[in-house]
Design an enzyme around this catalytic site. Structure first.
Site, PDB file in Angstrom:
ATOM      1  N   GLU A 159      -7.070 -10.723  -4.681  1.00  0.00           N
ATOM      2  CA  GLU A 159      -6.842 -11.879  -3.803  1.00  0.00           C
ATOM      3  C   GLU A 159      -7.994 -12.877  -3.854  1.00  0.00           C
ATOM      4  O   GLU A 159      -7.967 -13.875  -3.146  1.00  0.00           O
ATOM      5  CB  GLU A 159      -6.610 -11.401  -2.365  1.00  0.00           C
ATOM      6  CG  GLU A 159      -5.285 -10.660  -2.225  1.00  0.00           C
ATOM      7  CD  GLU A 159      -5.104 -10.009  -0.861  1.00  0.00           C
ATOM      8  OE1 GLU A 159      -6.087  -9.908  -0.108  1.00  0.00           O
ATOM      9  OE2 GLU A 159      -3.967  -9.587  -0.560  1.00  0.00           O
ATOM     10  N   LYS A 184     -11.653  -8.796  -6.505  1.00  0.00           N
ATOM     11  CA  LYS A 184     -11.669  -8.062  -5.235  1.00  0.00           C
ATOM     12  C   LYS A 184     -11.267  -6.593  -5.437  1.00  0.00           C
ATOM     13  O   LYS A 184     -11.851  -5.685  -4.887  1.00  0.00           O
ATOM     14  CB  LYS A 184     -10.700  -8.728  -4.245  1.00  0.00           C
ATOM     15  CG  LYS A 184     -10.627  -8.050  -2.896  1.00  0.00           C
ATOM     16  CD  LYS A 184      -9.598  -8.713  -1.999  1.00  0.00           C
ATOM     17  CE  LYS A 184      -9.542  -8.048  -0.626  1.00  0.00           C
ATOM     18  NZ  LYS A 184      -8.440  -8.519   0.190  1.00  0.00           N
ATOM     19  N   GLN A 185     -10.192  -6.389  -6.195  1.00  0.00           N
ATOM     20  CA  GLN A 185      -9.669  -5.034  -6.373  1.00  0.00           C
ATOM     21  C   GLN A 185      -8.936  -4.953  -7.703  1.00  0.00           C
ATOM     22  O   GLN A 185      -8.574  -5.980  -8.272  1.00  0.00           O
ATOM     23  CB  GLN A 185      -8.726  -4.680  -5.230  1.00  0.00           C
ATOM     24  CG  GLN A 185      -7.440  -5.462  -5.195  1.00  0.00           C
ATOM     25  CD  GLN A 185      -6.772  -5.402  -3.817  1.00  0.00           C
ATOM     26  OE1 GLN A 185      -7.063  -6.225  -2.972  1.00  0.00           O
ATOM     27  NE2 GLN A 185      -5.883  -4.444  -3.618  1.00  0.00           N
ATOM     28  N   ASP A 196       0.835  -1.203   0.000  1.00  0.00           N
ATOM     29  CA  ASP A 196       0.000   0.000   0.000  1.00  0.00           C
ATOM     30  C   ASP A 196       0.870   1.253   0.000  1.00  0.00           C
ATOM     31  O   ASP A 196       0.540   2.253  -0.632  1.00  0.00           O
ATOM     32  CB  ASP A 196      -0.855   0.059   1.276  1.00  0.00           C
ATOM     33  CG  ASP A 196      -1.697  -1.183   1.519  1.00  0.00           C
ATOM     34  OD1 ASP A 196      -1.299  -2.265   1.065  1.00  0.00           O
ATOM     35  OD2 ASP A 196      -2.728  -1.070   2.197  1.00  0.00           O
TER      36      ASP A 196
HETATM   37  C1  BGC Z   1      -5.723  -5.927   0.153  1.00  0.00           C
HETATM   38  C2  BGC Z   1      -4.226  -5.786  -0.042  1.00  0.00           C
HETATM   39  C3  BGC Z   1      -3.708  -4.769   0.949  1.00  0.00           C
HETATM   40  C4  BGC Z   1      -4.102  -5.126   2.371  1.00  0.00           C
HETATM   41  C5  BGC Z   1      -3.738  -4.047   3.364  1.00  0.00           C
HETATM   42  C6  BGC Z   1      -6.004  -6.317   1.592  1.00  0.00           C
HETATM   43  O1  BGC Z   1      -7.386  -6.407   1.804  1.00  0.00           O
HETATM   44  O2  BGC Z   1      -6.236  -6.920  -0.696  1.00  0.00           O
HETATM   45  O3  BGC Z   1      -3.960  -5.347  -1.358  1.00  0.00           O
HETATM   46  O4  BGC Z   1      -2.327  -4.702   0.849  1.00  0.00           O
HETATM   47  O5  BGC Z   1      -5.507  -5.289   2.442  1.00  0.00           O
HETATM   48  O6  BGC Z   1      -4.363  -2.851   3.066  1.00  0.00           O
END
Ligand code: BGC
Length: 769
Positions: A488, A601-602, A358
């Site tokens: 993820e 998810k993202q 992040d």
């Molecule tokens: C996200 C990751 C992130 C982590 C901490 C997770 O839910 O999928 O990309 O690094 O949260 O923010």
């Protein structure tokens, strides 16, 4: 979703006491100064639901890993930031009854986080079980000007009685972490003492041996004036306090000013901690509360001068963006290259306060534009200093020859994550670390960084990728098997387009930087290659071969990059066609069902398009956006900002605004029902990106800032500050056009809507709409 925070441009305000909101508010109203931080726990006792949280940056405990099924390669521990000694506590006893809002009738209650001046203020009126009514005002802050100190001014006024009120300011080291894996306590007491009008405790963390000295000095107030009162010392295990009993008259206030200092052995020799603590406490108490508060306001004014975003026409958006900027500044000030930014900052225990990708992917753009370049440089140096551990980490997984795999989650460079699909497979994080170097240099032009530190990191990362791929005889290409992308909700996949793209980019960038350094600093170059035993001939040839022959999954029919091999085998039902009751998937569906689904998810492919936008024409970006956005559930708060920026780039202003809204008030409105765990600090940087890179269309190209702005329909105007290579610009976008104010002594050339504009030092320019 909640809606109890009152709109205000500069403050976060809660009115009326609802215990159901208390833990959420404890997160939202958190304070910090980069060196320490704490949740908005009440000073007086509170027997209702609460998560105590006082954190000292960089002080952590390696909590032994707890997993169901051990896998070779798992880390031994998860480093977590610790709940440290509670310095906020001031117990209030009214004629023998403890003041506790969970047991009182609360007739009025207001808390305000004043972001302009950086303090938290709480006022309430409460009636005890026996009918005694008091009015309380509490103001506190963690000093930005003097970052080992904090202060609280706490006053109580009896409203319907005169009687004895006892105030007991305390330092309580007997604290726990809610997320402790084995219900252990993480601190041992080293020493403590009561002192005249104060006291201190020195605590030591188990295993890591960090020592933290936390102390207080207080002044007693009666009717606003300081008075001398004999205090009764209390001294228990891990606890020191002073009991001050005052004869309080109806309608007249009594109170305490509590000066606090928190010193850690990270910054001082353990044997000097107590002397330095006392010297610090003497210094601040002599200075006085009002002076400290004035310094606090001045320190924040300086910050806002460089990073404020002003939104006209939408108070709720104004409040939200300032809240995001405020929290980011409370979390990381960039003065210490041993510190980093946990996804929850100092607002909760979740994610262990550790460092994730992040920082590089989301926070770096924010700090580059809003702070001195050394702030970002320190974030890069943090990783540089952990390179040795990243090499060890890769070696543990079987990589050789100085290949580095940075950890997914870390405090000191050691991997702490313990889910195999993330620890071993979510390796794209390595790319984000290289990308941050690129971003830093692109932004600052600090090329010396590359010779001094950057190239060494880049080569180690490139070595990792070159060993992580394998040649597929079947495809006649290099492939990368068994990875997890940013999405993820897919694990152990082959050829994640994002990871493959990032890997070859890293190798290419490492080669480009190697050329540059060879040219500009030949001696450093030769010395580095010798130090890391880099074989210029074979290793460069290998990188080049992989770059040339890498496989990227692509769908010819729809002309989109495929997130991974086989993505189209999945049932393609779009998010809009999912029953509302099924969302969020991570709370409603079994994990296997999520993994088999097409839901993302993202941002994943889109994260890659965001990073490497200049490689793609608009139509390619549009096709991929139109394909992936309807399949994305945004169940990570890091996701909507990337979609907002791309939607803005594609001219879809409405959707850009929609995505922005999903992060802007994420915590203020408890959008995901999880703010009580802490605020989403790293995704707050994403909100800033949505405004500046999305609505402002800001990019850095060819060493210049460029803008392609639009105004969201609801807003009258918005303006933001950008520091760039020694200049400070204010960019205001309104219906009249784009106004550029150069607030520095340096002439800058910027590109607005594709046209170059020169803005002379200390002048302004209006580019008409
Ligand atoms: C996200 C990751 C992130 C982590 C901490 C997770 O839910 O999928 O990309 O690094 O949260 O923010």
């Amino acid at each position: 979703m909640k809606n109890y925070i009152k709109p205000d441009e500069w403050s976060i305000i809660e009115e009326g006491f609802d215990p159901h909101h208390h833990q959420i508010s404890e997160s939202i109203f958190s304070l910090g100064n980069g060196r320490m931080g704490q949740r908005a726990n009440f000073e007086e006792a509170y027997s209702g639901q609460s998560l105590l949280g006082n954190y000292v940056a960089g002080v952590y405990y390696p909590d032994k890993t707890r997993v169901g099924w051990w896998k070779n390669g798992y880390p031994e521990y998860f480093a977590k930031v610790l709940n440290a000694a509670n310095w906020t506590s001031i117990d209030v006893n009214i004629d023998g009854e403890q003041l506790d809002l969970a047991k009182c009738e609360v007739s009025s209650f207001r808390r305000e986080l004043n972001m302009k001046q950086g303090y938290l203020k709480r006022n309430f009126r409460a009636k005890t079980a026996t009918g005694k009514e008091v009015e309380v005002e509490a103001i506190r802050f963690c000093s930005m000007a003097d970052d080992e100190t904090a202060a609280i001014k706490y006053t109580v006024t009896p409203l319907n009685f005169s009687g004895n009120i006892t105030l007991t300011p305390a330092i309580d080291g007997d604290v726990v972490n809610k997320d402790s894996n084995y219900d252990e306590k993480f601190w041992d007491e080293v020493s403590k003492a009561n002192q005249p009008e104060g006291g201190y405790i020195v605590m030591r963390t188990k295993k890591t041996g960090f020592e933290v000295a936390t102390g207080m000095q207080f002044t007693v107030l009666q009717n606003g004036k300081s008075v001398q009162i004999q205090a009764e010392a209390i001294n228990k295990e891990k606890y020191v306090a002073s009991k001050v009993t005052l004869q309080a008259q109806q309608g007249q206030s009594i109170g305490i000013i509590k000066y606090v200092a928190n010193l850690s052995s990270q910054n001082h020799k353990p044997e000097e901690l107590v002397d330095k603590l006392n010297a610090t406490l003497n210094r601040v108490s002599q200075k006085g509360f009002d002076t400290m508060l004035a310094e606090q306001a001045a320190a924040w004014a300086k910050k806002w001068e460089h990073n404020d975003i002003i939104i006209e026409g939408d108070v709720s958006a104004q409040q939200a963006i300032r809240f995001n900027i405020f929290q980011l500044n409370q979390t990381y000030t960039g003065e210490d290259d041993r510190l980093n930014i946990g996804p929850k900052g100092f607002t909760g225990e979740k994610y262990g306060g550790s460092t994730y990708w992040d920082t590089e992917a989301y926070c770096v753009p924010f700090y580059l534009a809003t702070a001195d370049q050394n702030v970002t440089r320190n974030l890069l140096l943090y990783r540089y200093k952990q390179l040795g551990k990243a090499i060890e980490n890769a070696a543990l997984l079987g990589f050789k020859n100085g290949a580095a795999l940075y950890p997914m989650v870390t405090m000191d460079g050691t991997e702490c994550h313990n889910e195999w699909e993330i620890t071993f497979e979510e390796i794209h994080r390595n790319g984000a670390i290289a990308y941050a170097i690129f971003n830093y240099v692109r932004y600052t032009a600090d090329e010396a960084y590359l010779a001094d530190y950057g190239l060494e990191v880049l080569l180690a990362i490139a070595r990792f990728w070159s060993q992580r791929v394998n040649w597929s005889a079947d495809k006649g290409k290099y492939v990368m098997l068994g990875v997890t992308g940013p999405n993820e909700y897919e694990n152990n996949i082959n050829n994640n387009w994002y990871t493959n793209t990032l890997a070859t980019w890293c190798m290419g960038y490492a080669l480009e930087v190697a050329e540059k350094v060879k040219d500009s600093s030949p001696e450093q170059y030769v010395a580095l290659l010798a130090r890391i035993s880099f074989d210029e001939v074979t290793e460069i040839a290998k990188f080049r071969d992989i770059i040339e022959k890498m496989y990227y999954p692509y769908d010819d029919a729809q002309q989109v990059f495929l997130q991974q091999d086989g993505y189209l085998d999945k049932e393609q039902i779009l998010v809009k066609d999912l029953p509302v009751a099924d969302r969020p998937l991570n709370q409603k569906w079994s994990w296997d069902r999520i993994l088999r689904s097409c839901y993302i998810k993202q941002a994943d492919v889109l994260q890659g398009i965001y990073f490497f936008e200049d490689r793609f024409d608009t139509e390619t970006i549009r096709r991929n956006f139109d394909f992936y956005e309807p399949r994305t559930v945004h169940e990570s708060s890091l996701s909507p900002c990337v979609h907002a920026i791309l939607a803005a780039k594609l001219g879809d202003e409405e959707r850009a605004y929609e995505f922005y809204l999903r992060t802007a008030r994420l915590d203020l409105d408890d959008y995901n029902n999880d703010t009580e765990d802490g605020c989403h600090i790293t995704s707050m940087a994403g909100t800033w990106m949505s405004v500046v890179e999305g609505f402002g269309g800001m990019r850095v190209r060819d060493g210049k800032l460029s803008f392609h702005p639009f105004i969201p329909e609801k807003w009258t105007s918005f303006s933001f500050h950008m520091g760039f290579r020694g200049a400070l610009l204010n960019v205001k976008v309104s219906r009249d056009g784009v106004q550029l104010k150069n607030l520095s002594d340096k002439t800058v050339s910027v590109v607005v809507y594709g046209k170059e504009q020169i803005v002379n030092a200390n002048t302004e320019l209006l580019i008409k709409a």
